[in-house]
Design an enzyme around this catalytic site. Structure first.
Site, PDB file in Angstrom:
ATOM      1  N   GLY A  78       0.687  -1.239   0.101  1.00 43.67           N
ATOM      2  CA  GLY A  78      -0.263   0.331   0.016  1.00 43.67           C
ATOM      3  C   GLY A  78       0.722   1.336  -0.383  1.00 43.67           C
ATOM      4  O   GLY A  78       2.089   1.373  -0.222  1.00 43.67           O
ATOM      5  N   SER A  91       6.041  -1.872  -2.174  1.00 43.56           N
ATOM      6  CA  SER A  91       6.160  -2.393  -3.164  1.00 43.56           C
ATOM      7  C   SER A  91       5.352  -2.555  -3.756  1.00 43.56           C
ATOM      8  O   SER A  91       4.100  -3.040  -4.907  1.00 43.56           O
ATOM      9  CB  SER A  91       6.147  -4.300  -3.132  1.00 43.56           C
ATOM     10  OG  SER A  91       5.122  -3.727  -1.979  1.00 43.56           O
TER      11      SER A  91
END
Length: 316
Positions: free
Chosen positions: A146, A220
């Site tokens: 997130g 990520s």
């Protein structure tokens, strides 16, 4: 019974000392009873069954030293040398897996992985299922992704506490924490961010193989890199948790002051500002806002724990 003393030569390399036999000749008739026996030697200082005279060692026991030494070839500094491995190809109680590839009847299969050449995978007799049985849980990776400020690290800690309270072993790989050590050589350039995620994925895989529930918490931002980490694990062992929090909410929180720096142009390539974030398309768990407010971290953690329980990860 006739016993001829065995002569050994002692050598020291660095801090390591070793003993090896210099003469294989000895007379050792087999006892008619088939049982092992002991022979008293002249009085001497004894230490754990050995009498030491200078650099020679005389044994004070006559149990058959079954010279079970399977000759194999080892590559040392690029050169092939004959070595002796005790235990394999014998009647000793040694797991087959521990001798696999060293029986003298087969040649270990060499592999090339990336820039590593002539490497061999050594299979051990204690495997993931054995460790899971010991821990009474199933090893897996919970990958929390997130935007910065979405609550990933907070969820990871709450999840770790919740599982610990249930007697489950976990370990958290936090994106910032890992950059304090393992990945401190990496910058935030695109190629380094990709390497950062790759390394964390490989470490998470090791934790899962150890039977541990590994919680990886990092932005990520790209699907390709997250999918590559998923591909490292068995089907179902990679559990993607998407913190679905809008950018304006994350920026309003700005717990580290990073959005403010990014808006001022002091941080380049910041995810959500001048670098994209690709939301997951098929996450196992998606945590949304509830009427504009988040549930408490413990409530969110309970959602993930319920999933783990349902899928059987909280028992062996």
């Amino acid at each position: 019974m006739i016993v001829r003393s065995l002569r050994f030569k002692m050598t020291t390399i660095g801090k390591c000392s070793s003993i090896y036999r210099t003469s294989p000749e000895f007379d050792l008739p087999e006892p008619s009873s088939g049982k092992l026996g002991f022979q008293k030697l002249p009085a001497c200082n004894k230490s754990f069954g050995f009498s030491i005279f200078g650099t020679e060692v005389k044994t004070s026991f006559v149990a058959p030293l079954r010279a079970i030494e399977a000759s194999t070839t080892a590559h040392v500094n690029g050169k092939a040398e004959n070595v002796h491995r005790t235990g394999c190809d014998s009647n000793d109680d040694m797991p087959i897996n521990d001798c696999h590839g060293f029986s003298g009847n087969s040649i270990p299969q060499m592999s090339t992985i990336g820039n590593s050449t002539n490497i061999v995978w050594h299979k051990c007799s204690v495997e993931k299922c054995d460790r899971e049985e010991l821990l009474q849980q199933r090893g897996c990776v919970i990958w929390i992704t997130g935007l910065s400020g979405s609550g990933k690290s907070t969820l990871a800690c709450a999840l770790g506490r919740g599982l610990h309270a249930r007697g489950k072993l976990t370990y958290i790989l936090d994106g910032d924490n890992v950059r304090h050590g393992l990945n401190r050589d990496l910058s935030f350039r695109a190629e380094d961010r990709a390497e950062n995620i790759r390394r964390i994925g490989e470490v998470a895989k090791l934790f899962a193989d150890a039977g541990i529930i590994c919680i990886a918490s990092l932005i990520s931002p790209y699907r390709k890199e997250r999918d590559a980490c998923r591909a490292l694990l068995a089907e179902g062992d990679f559990i993607e948790v998407f913190m679905d929090v809008p950018l304006h909410v994350c920026e309003a929180r700005d717990p580290k002051g990073l959005y403010k720096l990014a808006r001022a142009g002091k941080i380049k390539g910041f995810t959500g500002i001048d670098d994209p974030y690709e939301p997951p398309l098929k996450s196992e768990i998606v945590l949304h806002q509830n009427r504009g407010l988040f549930d408490s971290p413990n409530d969110l953690a309970d959602t993930v724990i319920s999933y783990l329980d349902e899928k059987g990860y909280l028992k062996a």
